[in-house]
Design a protein around this motif. Structure first.
Motif, PDB file in Angstrom:
ATOM      1  N   LYS A  53       2.918  12.061  -9.973  1.00 18.72           N
ATOM      2  CA  LYS A  53       2.367  13.409  -9.873  1.00 18.72           C
ATOM      3  C   LYS A  53       3.445  14.468  -9.644  1.00 18.72           C
ATOM      4  O   LYS A  53       3.167  15.665  -9.707  1.00 18.72           O
ATOM      5  CB  LYS A  53       1.345  13.471  -8.733  1.00 18.72           C
ATOM      6  CG  LYS A  53       0.056  12.712  -8.999  1.00 18.72           C
ATOM      7  CD  LYS A  53      -0.902  12.821  -7.823  1.00 18.72           C
ATOM      8  CE  LYS A  53      -1.371  14.243  -7.601  1.00 18.72           C
ATOM      9  NZ  LYS A  53      -2.380  14.344  -6.532  1.00 18.72           N
ATOM     10  N   GLY A  54       4.678  14.045  -9.375  1.00 14.28           N
ATOM     11  CA  GLY A  54       5.754  14.995  -9.121  1.00 14.28           C
ATOM     12  C   GLY A  54       5.908  15.374  -7.667  1.00 14.28           C
ATOM     13  O   GLY A  54       6.668  16.279  -7.325  1.00 14.28           O
ATOM     14  N   ASN A  55       5.207  14.650  -6.788  1.00 16.44           N
ATOM     15  CA  ASN A  55       5.302  14.912  -5.344  1.00 16.44           C
ATOM     16  C   ASN A  55       6.388  14.003  -4.769  1.00 16.44           C
ATOM     17  O   ASN A  55       6.106  13.001  -4.114  1.00 16.44           O
ATOM     18  CB  ASN A  55       3.948  14.649  -4.676  1.00 16.44           C
ATOM     19  CG  ASN A  55       3.919  15.088  -3.229  1.00 16.44           C
ATOM     20  OD1 ASN A  55       4.945  15.462  -2.659  1.00 16.44           O
ATOM     21  ND2 ASN A  55       2.745  15.037  -2.619  1.00 16.44           N
ATOM     22  N   TYR A  56       7.649  14.371  -5.019  1.00 19.07           N
ATOM     23  CA  TYR A  56       8.757  13.463  -4.758  1.00 19.07           C
ATOM     24  C   TYR A  56       9.076  13.307  -3.267  1.00 19.07           C
ATOM     25  O   TYR A  56       9.516  12.229  -2.844  1.00 19.07           O
ATOM     26  CB  TYR A  56       9.993  13.922  -5.525  1.00 19.07           C
ATOM     27  CG  TYR A  56       9.741  14.007  -7.010  1.00 19.07           C
ATOM     28  CD1 TYR A  56       9.366  12.882  -7.737  1.00 19.07           C
ATOM     29  CD2 TYR A  56       9.824  15.228  -7.676  1.00 19.07           C
ATOM     30  CE1 TYR A  56       9.104  12.969  -9.098  1.00 19.07           C
ATOM     31  CE2 TYR A  56       9.567  15.317  -9.041  1.00 19.07           C
ATOM     32  CZ  TYR A  56       9.203  14.189  -9.742  1.00 19.07           C
ATOM     33  OH  TYR A  56       8.930  14.269 -11.081  1.00 19.07           O
ATOM     34  N   ASN A  57       8.842  14.330  -2.466  1.00 14.59           N
ATOM     35  CA  ASN A  57       9.131  14.210  -1.035  1.00 14.59           C
ATOM     36  C   ASN A  57       8.209  13.191  -0.371  1.00 14.59           C
ATOM     37  O   ASN A  57       8.654  12.339   0.409  1.00 14.59           O
ATOM     38  CB  ASN A  57       9.002  15.569  -0.349  1.00 14.59           C
ATOM     39  CG  ASN A  57      10.120  16.521  -0.732  1.00 14.59           C
ATOM     40  OD1 ASN A  57      11.221  16.089  -1.066  1.00 14.59           O
ATOM     41  ND2 ASN A  57       9.848  17.810  -0.690  1.00 14.59           N
ATOM     42  N   ASP A  58       6.895  13.289  -0.663  1.00 15.47           N
ATOM     43  CA  ASP A  58       5.950  12.320  -0.094  1.00 15.47           C
ATOM     44  C   ASP A  58       6.202  10.928  -0.661  1.00 15.47           C
ATOM     45  O   ASP A  58       6.079   9.922   0.053  1.00 15.47           O
ATOM     46  CB  ASP A  58       4.513  12.747  -0.385  1.00 15.47           C
ATOM     47  CG  ASP A  58       4.083  13.939   0.461  1.00 15.47           C
ATOM     48  OD1 ASP A  58       4.804  14.279   1.416  1.00 15.47           O
ATOM     49  OD2 ASP A  58       3.029  14.536   0.154  1.00 15.47           O
ATOM     50  N   ALA A 117       0.828  -1.196   0.000  1.00 11.28           N
ATOM     51  CA  ALA A 117       0.000   0.000   0.000  1.00 11.28           C
ATOM     52  C   ALA A 117       0.871   1.257   0.000  1.00 11.28           C
ATOM     53  O   ALA A 117       0.625   2.207  -0.749  1.00 11.28           O
ATOM     54  CB  ALA A 117      -0.928  -0.013   1.214  1.00 11.28           C
ATOM     55  N   TYR A 118       1.915   1.266   0.837  1.00 14.61           N
ATOM     56  CA  TYR A 118       2.808   2.434   0.908  1.00 14.61           C
ATOM     57  C   TYR A 118       3.616   2.576  -0.387  1.00 14.61           C
ATOM     58  O   TYR A 118       3.784   3.693  -0.904  1.00 14.61           O
ATOM     59  CB  TYR A 118       3.761   2.297   2.090  1.00 14.61           C
ATOM     60  CG  TYR A 118       3.073   2.400   3.431  1.00 14.61           C
ATOM     61  CD1 TYR A 118       2.807   3.648   3.995  1.00 14.61           C
ATOM     62  CD2 TYR A 118       2.681   1.259   4.124  1.00 14.61           C
ATOM     63  CE1 TYR A 118       2.164   3.745   5.225  1.00 14.61           C
ATOM     64  CE2 TYR A 118       2.045   1.348   5.355  1.00 14.61           C
ATOM     65  CZ  TYR A 118       1.788   2.591   5.901  1.00 14.61           C
ATOM     66  OH  TYR A 118       1.159   2.693   7.107  1.00 14.61           O
ATOM     67  N   ASN A 119       4.118   1.461  -0.886  1.00 14.61           N
ATOM     68  CA  ASN A 119       4.924   1.520  -2.110  1.00 14.61           C
ATOM     69  C   ASN A 119       4.106   2.084  -3.268  1.00 14.61           C
ATOM     70  O   ASN A 119       4.573   2.956  -4.014  1.00 14.61           O
ATOM     71  CB  ASN A 119       5.432   0.123  -2.471  1.00 14.61           C
ATOM     72  CG  ASN A 119       6.275   0.137  -3.741  1.00 14.61           C
ATOM     73  OD1 ASN A 119       7.454   0.446  -3.726  1.00 14.61           O
ATOM     74  ND2 ASN A 119       5.663  -0.206  -4.862  1.00 14.61           N
ATOM     75  N   ASN A 120       2.891   1.607  -3.415  1.00  7.35           N
ATOM     76  CA  ASN A 120       2.073   2.036  -4.549  1.00  7.35           C
ATOM     77  C   ASN A 120       1.529   3.452  -4.361  1.00  7.35           C
ATOM     78  O   ASN A 120       1.335   4.176  -5.347  1.00  7.35           O
ATOM     79  CB  ASN A 120       0.939   1.045  -4.779  1.00  7.35           C
ATOM     80  CG  ASN A 120       1.466  -0.306  -5.257  1.00  7.35           C
ATOM     81  OD1 ASN A 120       2.665  -0.530  -5.313  1.00  7.35           O
ATOM     82  ND2 ASN A 120       0.554  -1.203  -5.604  1.00  7.35           N
ATOM     83  N   LEU A 121       1.328   3.856  -3.119  1.00  7.38           N
ATOM     84  CA  LEU A 121       0.963   5.252  -2.864  1.00  7.38           C
ATOM     85  C   LEU A 121       2.132   6.151  -3.280  1.00  7.38           C
ATOM     86  O   LEU A 121       1.935   7.186  -3.935  1.00  7.38           O
ATOM     87  CB  LEU A 121       0.632   5.460  -1.390  1.00  7.38           C
ATOM     88  CG  LEU A 121       0.369   6.907  -0.958  1.00  7.38           C
ATOM     89  CD1 LEU A 121      -0.756   7.529  -1.773  1.00  7.38           C
ATOM     90  CD2 LEU A 121       0.065   6.970   0.540  1.00  7.38           C
ATOM     91  N   GLY A 122       3.344   5.746  -2.914  1.00  6.87           N
ATOM     92  CA  GLY A 122       4.528   6.503  -3.330  1.00  6.87           C
ATOM     93  C   GLY A 122       4.655   6.551  -4.839  1.00  6.87           C
ATOM     94  O   GLY A 122       5.058   7.573  -5.409  1.00  6.87           O
ATOM     95  N   MET A 123       4.301   5.468  -5.504  1.00  4.82           N
ATOM     96  CA  MET A 123       4.354   5.423  -6.968  1.00  4.82           C
ATOM     97  C   MET A 123       3.434   6.480  -7.568  1.00  4.82           C
ATOM     98  O   MET A 123       3.829   7.229  -8.476  1.00  4.82           O
ATOM     99  CB  MET A 123       3.941   4.032  -7.458  1.00  4.82           C
ATOM    100  CG  MET A 123       3.868   3.880  -8.972  1.00  4.82           C
ATOM    101  SD  MET A 123       3.177   2.277  -9.473  1.00  4.82           S
ATOM    102  CE  MET A 123       1.486   2.458  -8.913  1.00  4.82           C
ATOM    103  N   ALA A 124       2.202   6.578  -7.071  1.00  4.06           N
ATOM    104  CA  ALA A 124       1.249   7.567  -7.578  1.00  4.06           C
ATOM    105  C   ALA A 124       1.757   8.986  -7.316  1.00  4.06           C
ATOM    106  O   ALA A 124       1.649   9.874  -8.173  1.00  4.06           O
ATOM    107  CB  ALA A 124      -0.122   7.359  -6.942  1.00  4.06           C
ATOM    108  N   GLN A 125       2.330   9.199  -6.149  1.00  8.34           N
ATOM    109  CA  GLN A 125       2.843  10.527  -5.811  1.00  8.34           C
ATOM    110  C   GLN A 125       4.050  10.884  -6.670  1.00  8.34           C
ATOM    111  O   GLN A 125       4.223  12.040  -7.063  1.00  8.34           O
ATOM    112  CB  GLN A 125       3.194  10.569  -4.321  1.00  8.34           C
ATOM    113  CG  GLN A 125       1.958  10.483  -3.432  1.00  8.34           C
ATOM    114  CD  GLN A 125       2.271  10.173  -1.988  1.00  8.34           C
ATOM    115  OE1 GLN A 125       3.317   9.582  -1.673  1.00  8.34           O
ATOM    116  NE2 GLN A 125       1.383  10.551  -1.079  1.00  8.34           N
ATOM    117  N   TYR A 126       4.873   9.908  -6.980  1.00  6.69           N
ATOM    118  CA  TYR A 126       6.040  10.135  -7.847  1.00  6.69           C
ATOM    119  C   TYR A 126       5.586  10.572  -9.237  1.00  6.69           C
ATOM    120  O   TYR A 126       6.129  11.516  -9.818  1.00  6.69           O
ATOM    121  CB  TYR A 126       6.850   8.846  -7.928  1.00  6.69           C
ATOM    122  CG  TYR A 126       8.168   8.949  -8.669  1.00  6.69           C
ATOM    123  CD1 TYR A 126       9.358   9.122  -7.978  1.00  6.69           C
ATOM    124  CD2 TYR A 126       8.232   8.841 -10.046  1.00  6.69           C
ATOM    125  CE1 TYR A 126      10.575   9.198  -8.639  1.00  6.69           C
ATOM    126  CE2 TYR A 126       9.431   8.924 -10.727  1.00  6.69           C
ATOM    127  CZ  TYR A 126      10.601   9.090 -10.019  1.00  6.69           C
ATOM    128  OH  TYR A 126      11.796   9.173 -10.686  1.00  6.69           O
TER     129      TYR A 126
END
Length: 561
Positions: A403-408, A392-401
């Motif tokens: 979108k360009g939200n690299y810190n999150d 769940a965390y990995n794939n949430l990070g994937m979506a944020q990446y």
């Protein structure tokens, strides 16, 4: 006498003046720059300047320090390492240039790249020490512009590795039971059907499946056997009878239980179960089992096998008691499918009450939308409901990446890695973050430990591009159809392959068309240069500014696209 002395003084003065005469100015034709214009490799702009010093030019007592520098933007200046050369009468350890013959010297240059350097000039500064004199010579321009095509390599366009869901709409399970028979008999005994027996449990499972809305009975199969004693012909008839009696029993019981949605009953029989015999013997504690197994390997004819085993009188009684009774049976198998929620049902359940969805249903639901905001919302829900599942965390990070939200994204990749240190997906994704931050050693280590991550080849390809290793990058990309893969082909001067790759990009963007324009420029296709730059500029207006100063298009009028 005085006249002679005066002549000697005059000659000496002239000679002294000749020795102390300053060096003449260097000219641009004395230098060759390679490449010209310079090109970005990784994060640097390397090159060499070769000085061809003419005869009787370099003073014997001169020491010249050359400092290359790039002039760009508003009074910006980047300097490279200085190099010193000396005349033949100078005491020092620098390369010597002969006055009479002249010579050739090579001056390496290297600058840390910034985008403003695309529009720049390469100069050489000269500081001279000649005897007691210290002076400078006019700077000489030896190059113009920096080709920055390699900087189109973009780690942000690499799709991070997703941790896969395990959702299966249809899960198949095999339910089976063994119906045992007495020696030389084929009748179904009541004792085999009592509650608690494997046959009784089989019947209950099939009956429940037939009534369940989410289950489907694909079919039922019967395999009947006889133990390998008594002769092949006799056992063939016996096992066939067991097959018929088992099928008849099943038909009656299914009718009794009102099970009519079971597909078909298929059946077969085997005269002598030698495979089962060998398996049971090998798993047993019979003292002479190795001898028995050797007999099986020596003889393939069933009659001969039975004869040889019967001759082993010391163990045959034990076989008849422990092994052979287990081979008189019919195996009944039912193939039962459990049907999960459809895509539409999962979507409806998510809107109504997502807490009723499993982690795999949530992860699966996110794959069914192309909207990255919707993906992010679903993964946030998954994190909230299943905080201990790294996926769940990995794939949430994937979506944020994406979108360009690299810190999150980085924070969630790190959380995934903490929950599952062996996660190849999290390792690769953290490698992408490191590469974006120019931590190339860290990226290499992360990628090296994530060999099984989806997308690792694309990530490695970009890594090699950033290192300036274009051949290895092309190999890493393989058959990938991406902008980055095409860039590797361009930098390897494989323009035909690059054009094919760019044409196959599924969702071409401004960079795709810009690269097509670069390929066109390098292959002298003027019409395609302008056509593709216009397409690129329509998608990203800033492309015009880059194209206007890009040395790739130096021979084209691209100022007014």
């Amino acid at each position: 006498m005085n006249k002679k002395i005066s002549l000697y003084v005059l000659v000496g003065a002239v000679a002294l003046t000749g020795c102390n005469k300053k060096m003449q100015d260097f000219a641009a034709e004395h230098f060759t720059t390679n490449p010209n214009p310079l090109e970005v490799v990784g994060d640097n702009v390397p090159g060499t300047v070769t000085a061809n010093v003419p005869q009787k030019f370099f003073k014997k007592n001169a020491e010249v320090t050359v400092t290359p520098y790039l002039s760009y933007g508003m009074d910006n200046k980047a300097t490279s390492q200085s190099y010193t050369f000396q005349g033949e009468k100078v005491k020092g350890n620098n390369p010597v240039i002969n006055y009479k013959e002249g010579g050739t010297v090579t001056i390496p240059v290297n600058f840390v790249y910034t985008p403003e350097m695309m529009k720049s000039d390469l100069y050489l500064d000269f500081n001279v020490v000649q005897g007691k004199k210290v002076y400078t010579l006019p700077a000489v321009k030896v190059g113009e512009g920096v080709v920055a095509t390699s900087t189109l390599a973009d780690a942000t366009t690499v799709t991070p590795s997703a941790a896969a869901d395990k959702y299966q709409r249809v899960i198949n399970e095999i339910c089976d039971a063994n119906l045992m028979f007495l020696i030389n008999q084929a009748n179904v005994r009541a004792s085999e059907l009592k509650k608690g027996t494997s046959v009784s449990n089989f019947n209950e499972t099939v009956a429940e499946a037939s009534k369940a809305d989410n289950k489907e009975i694909e079919g039922i199969h019967v395999s009947s056997f006889a133990s390998p004693e008594g002769g092949v012909k006799f056992n063939a008839k016996l096992s066939e009878k067991r097959e018929h009696s088992t099928v008849n029993y099943l038909n009656k019981n299914l009718k009794k239980e009102k099970v009519d949605n079971y597909g078909d009953i298929t059946s077969e029989f085997t005269a002598q179960d030698w495979d089962g015999f060998q398996k049971l013997v090998s798993e047993s504690n019979i003292q002479d089992k190795d001898l028995i197994l050797s007999v099986l390997s020596m003889y393939s004819d069933p009659e001969q096998r039975e004869k040889e085993i019967r001759n082993l009188s010391s163990v045959f009684d034990q076989l008849a008691k422990e092994i052979l009774p287990q081979l008189r049976y019919s195996r009944i198998s039912a193939s039962i499918n459990t049907i999960g929620r459809s895509d539409e049902e999962i979507a409806a359940q998510y809107k109504a009450d997502p807490t009723q969805l499993s982690i795999d249903e949530l992860l699966y639901a996110a794959t069914k939308t192309d909207n990255v905001n919707e993906k992010e919302d679903i993964y946030k829900t998954a994190v909230k409901q299943y905080p201990n599942d790294y996926r769940a965390y990995n794939n949430l990070g994937m979506a944020q990446y994406v979108k360009g939200n690299y810190n999150d994204a980085k924070a969630n990749f790190e959380k995934a890695a903490s929950l599952n240190p062996n996660s190849d997906e999290a390792k690769m994704n953290l490698g992408l973050i490191k590469m974006m931050n120019k931590d190339y050693n860290g990226a290499r280590e992360a990628f090296g430990s994530a060999a099984n991550a989806e997308g690792i080849n694309e990530a490695m390809g970009v890594y090699y591009l950033r290192q300036g290793d274009y051949q290895t990058a092309a190999k890493a990309f393989g058959d990938s159809k991406s902008n980055n893969a095409a860039l590797a082909q361009i930098l390897n001067k494989d323009y035909s392959a690059a054009q094919s790759t760019l044409e196959a990009v599924k969702a071409p963007n401004a960079t795709t068309y810009y690269m097509m324009a670069v390929v066109a420029a390098r292959t002298n296709n003027e019409q395609a240069v302008y056509a593709n730059l216009r397409k690129a500029a329509a998608l990203d207006a800033s492309i015009k500014d880059r194209a206007a100063i890009d040395k790739e298009f130096a021979n084209y009028n691209v100022a007014n696209l």
